[in-house]
Design a protein around this motif. Sequence first.
Motif, short mmCIF file in Angstrom:
data_model
loop_
_atom_site.label_atom_id
_atom_site.label_comp_id
_atom_site.label_asym_id
_atom_site.label_seq_id
_atom_site.Cartn_x
_atom_site.Cartn_y
_atom_site.Cartn_z
N ASP A 130 17.61 12.66 26.48
CA ASP A 130 18.49 12.49 25.32
C ASP A 130 18.51 13.76 24.49
OD1 ASP A 130 17.76 9.03 24.30
OD2 ASP A 130 19.02 9.85 25.91
N ALA A 138 25.37 7.07 24.46
CA ALA A 138 24.50 8.16 24.01
C ALA A 138 23.72 7.75 22.77
CB ALA A 138 25.34 9.40 23.72
N VAL A 167 26.56 9.08 30.96
CA VAL A 167 25.20 8.72 30.56
C VAL A 167 24.54 7.74 31.53
CG1 VAL A 167 23.79 7.72 28.72
CG2 VAL A 167 25.74 9.15 28.14
N LEU A 207 20.62 3.00 22.41
CA LEU A 207 19.60 3.38 23.38
C LEU A 207 19.12 2.19 24.19
CD1 LEU A 207 17.48 5.71 21.05
CD2 LEU A 207 19.43 6.31 22.49
#
Lengths: 165, 291, 823
Positions: free
Chosen positions: B192, C747, A47, C750
């Motif tokens: 996302d 993930a 990520v 945030l």
Amino acid sequence: MAPLHTLQVEVNGQDQVLSVQPRQHLVDFLRNELGLKGSHLGCEHGVCGACTVEVDGRIVRGCLTLAIQTQGCKVRTIEGLSNDGDVRDLQESFIRNNALQCGFCTPGMVMAAKELLERKPDATREEVREWMSGNYCRCTGYHAIVDAICETLAERAAKSQKVKA
Amino acid sequence: MKSPPFDYCKPAALGEVFALLGELGDDARILAGGQTLMATLNMRLSEPSILIDITGLSELRGIRVQGDRLYIGALATHTDIEQSPLVAQHAPLLAQAAPHIAHRAIRNAGTWGGSIAYGDPAAEWPCCLSALEGTIHLQGRAGVRRVSATDFFQDLYTTALEPGEIVVGADVPLATAADWAGFDELARRHGDYAVAGLGISARFQGTVAHRVHLSFLGIGPIPLRARRTEALLAGKTLDTASIEIAVASLKSELDPLPDLTHTADTKRHLATVLARRLLQAAHASRAAMPA
Amino acid sequence: MSTIRWNSENETMTPGPAHAGPEVEERPKVDPADQPLHNVTEDPRYIGKSVERPSARKLVQGQGTYIDDIELPRMAHVVFWRSPVAHCRIIGIDAGAARRMPGVILVADGHDLAKVCKPWVAVLGHLAGMKSAPQYPLAVDRACWQGEPVVALVAESREQAEDALQVLQVDIEELEPVVDMETALDSSTPVIHPELGDNLCFTRSLNVGEVDGAFARADAVAETTFEFGRHTGVTLEPRCQIADWNPADEKLTVYHSFQAPHMMQDLYARQFDLPESSIRVICKEVGGSFGIKVHAYPDDFATVALSIICKRPVKFVADRIESFISDIHARHHRVKARIAVSKSGEILAFDMDDLTGIGPYSMFPRTSAIEGNQVVNLVGGPYKHKNYRAHLKVVFQNKTPTCQYRGVGHPIACAVTEGLVDQAARAIGMDPLEIRKKNVIPDDAYPATGASGIKLEVLSHEACLRKIEKMMDYPKLQAEIEALRKQGIYRGIGFATLIELTNPSAAFYGVGGARIASQDGCTIRLDPSGAISVSVSVGEQGQGNDGIYRQIAADAVGVDLEKVRLVLSDTDVTPYGGGTWASRGAGVGGEAVLLAGQALRANILKVAAVILKRDATELTIRRGRVVDAKTLEPALDFAELGRVAYFRSDTLPNDFIPELMVTRHYAQRDFPFIFTNGVQASYVEVDPDTGFVKLLKHWAVEDCGRVINPKLVDEQIRGAIVQGIGGALLEECLYDDRGLMINASMADYLVPMSGEMPDIEVGHVQTPTRSSQLGAKGAGEAGTAGAPAAVMNAINDALSALDAQCWSQPLSPQKILAALGKV
């Protein structure tokens, strides 16, 4: 204990042949087996982008790539890029704009930006922001990074105009 | 974290893959792009004994027109699809969805087949395949079989894949001049997994929607087709009145799952907002076309 | 005399048109806030300029050294078995299978480490009544939060350690967790530490002036409950450390990604009963810290203990999942607050009740009560009112411990204050910028004391408000908002006036008994070649301390920038000092550099005078040369001076020894803190159908006194603003009802990424502090202090057109849709 595999891979222009554990991801391989510490680990779940490296000309998440998957490939890291001078203009722009503070995200940022410079040379500021949103930075707030990349895009565009003219 | 130990092989032929799967079953995992698998392994959520790397199988590559379908091989990366002129021309829905998938580095490695096989209800490709009523090609020792998208995505992370089978590709119908495709999703950060997303594939006659497919992501355990609402739109012009009827229908048809920050009500609401916006866009685009 | 000029974009303001209204002010031709600063050195070349940082060039090439890059001979790796639940008794540990795994060196529990390391209690004497329970490096008998380290496993490699961890068996008995701060003090809620009597860590009340009277006579009162979600720092480089105990010479070296190495040196000495002088702490490149890396974690002590026990270097690197539940958290507050205002727009009083939920232990050594304490000190800070009541409760919970994280209480205090000010303005129909201008402490009213008792040296609220109004072209934006509303597009502007404490004195920690230095030192040496080596007790974590120290030293001594070499972050080498916290690097560290530079300059002139057989008063220094003070004619090169001083002492008088290495220290002692001030504005668009917020632009005007490097300060402010935006819109540690964090991954937790962030324009006013020669105040945290308030106010400005409000951070689409009545 799983057997070791022989990995033959070109890293930063140099052929490497080493035995690796299949489970070792590319960044651990680069850092621990080859001593290339410039690629960093920030999350190991793909990520944050700190692990971004180049395999066969495309950026990938080094933490989601097994070293063994790079069999016969050409891998480039921030060290190779810096040595070859491919993105010297981008790196100078980063310095000029202070587009880095702690520097931990920076190798990943430079790798990601390099692909943008190559594949999207006419990117707008908004497109630059969108492209770079796969790389986390906690220090800069991104504005200076976007400035640095946009400046480099403009410089390269101006250069290619000159060449055309 | 570091993944648990496993072995690795890279078969040169599909037959080898099936032999290994037959022998090892659940102890083996298929590795293509690895963008989901590797994250799972790095978190030690799974402990396979071997990874079978299928990226050496050239027959799984390629994007090509086959008759009246666009066929995309399992190993096509998200970037391949994003940049393919064939996809842009023949399956514009996929071209619209591609930029929403994670980020460039992920798209360079992640694959069409991987996304389909994993079947995440918040992912873009299962949603698009549902909207386009694509066909997934599965292959095992017994040979190839084709399963419609509708039948393929069955439950949360559960697909029609049988043990010993892999996804070798999937095809979608070629878009015609009468077709309109629209994709949008709402994510708090670009890349996302979306809070809610919608892929619409519609066929028009003039401004009359002959058939409309509404496929939602992030709403249910699988990509969700709102068939009752689709039926209400069939044969209608997508004017304000029809759209509001559709929205009202969606409110009762959709029964979303909440997530960490959004209630079911919110998901339902957002789904209707997306539907309204995309249906309006579809109508505007058809109304603007010369008769 | 040459002047230090600011960047042209920040030059003298031209006065705007006089606005119609009850008061028409006389505008000065030149804003006093834009007067050039006096020089603090002769021949100033670098102070005030945006020169390149020394570390930037290597970092952009991936050539920095971070702790995980270091490999030592025989270095082992530790992983921790951490409690999987919020509260449990540890029944038994079966390490048999784990010990037999390949590469395993040691498995240790809390009892093992307690033999080597003392427990600690994190309280400060000046926070009256504060209490906390003793804490050990590894939990002993009971784990009190999900993530508390319970067992340590050391192996030859990280992979082997993690493999062995999988077969470690720990039997636990789950206990009832305290997970709701609202009920933490109820009699029916279990007391986490029975010996403490209750779950109250700290409480404080303040009642100044006549609050009830003010509210009674107010024309309007606005009252709101503000919520702030618990969140965490997410440094990109996780916490990491290598502890290297050498049993042969009984010396401990710790390589640490950290902000305050001397503090850890002191703590290791006391917790391990070692002489302070046998401990060396070294920091290398730090991949982001923001306060997360200024606290002493149980992991830190555990890793040292393991190195001592194993007699080998032991490395600990927190992985990301581990970081979410073991890094300190911060900022979980529920504040009920109200503001009293007259119809003419005079703020009469603030009244607030703050409840904050921390972990089961106060964090060592800076304590978990400081954040709440600062909220009490800072609510209402920019304003003139004299009536203020505040009440604070800091309660224990079975969640990850909390402590100071960039801004520390300021983001909460500012959001509460500025949210109430906006609501007051709306209630009386006054423009939000106008009400601020009317109520800020005037620029000529200093020194002043705020209602909460804070001492303010000199601030520039009025100048900053004028500046931001011009920078953002406020009237144009207002017209734009009005026009777009008619088209069903909802935009809003939010302001946040802020104050920020920097350059702390020993009033912050020292008085409370903590051995945390608020003084710092600098040693500068003239090297034989004519270059200078500069060693400072404040380190570098990316903010650019290395840059500004180089600039200050170069100007103070009188050499080219390239001739300055920095040595930082090694307790064996640098002077003793406090390191990075509370935005003190420029103001405190920088002043020490200046003083040392001045002292060395004087000593160089003394040596030159002797060599040249002239009076030192006839000489001065220019760019690495001793020159004639009047004609600036070069007289002696530094390199030549160095050669003589170091190698030809035979040519110097018997009674003269050149002292070309000097150390000076500095502590700020004029005020408890040197406050800075600023104002921010956020311009947003709220989509009323989706609840999504688009950040269109952000502005900040900051007065941090003398700016030593404008680019570095601007970038600090930008980064801090985005960090604040994270808390306002995205970041929250979410828990289930058993106290388990349910979004502990990159993930699901945030953080701001580039796609959603706005461009940020930064302007400056420079009002130097008179507490130092340099006049520099801190700048690192102001961005985080004001951004959440500005963004929340902007969203509410947009929502007010739809009769909706939301005062709960993060302002998620869920919350905004609920406020709009859409869900």
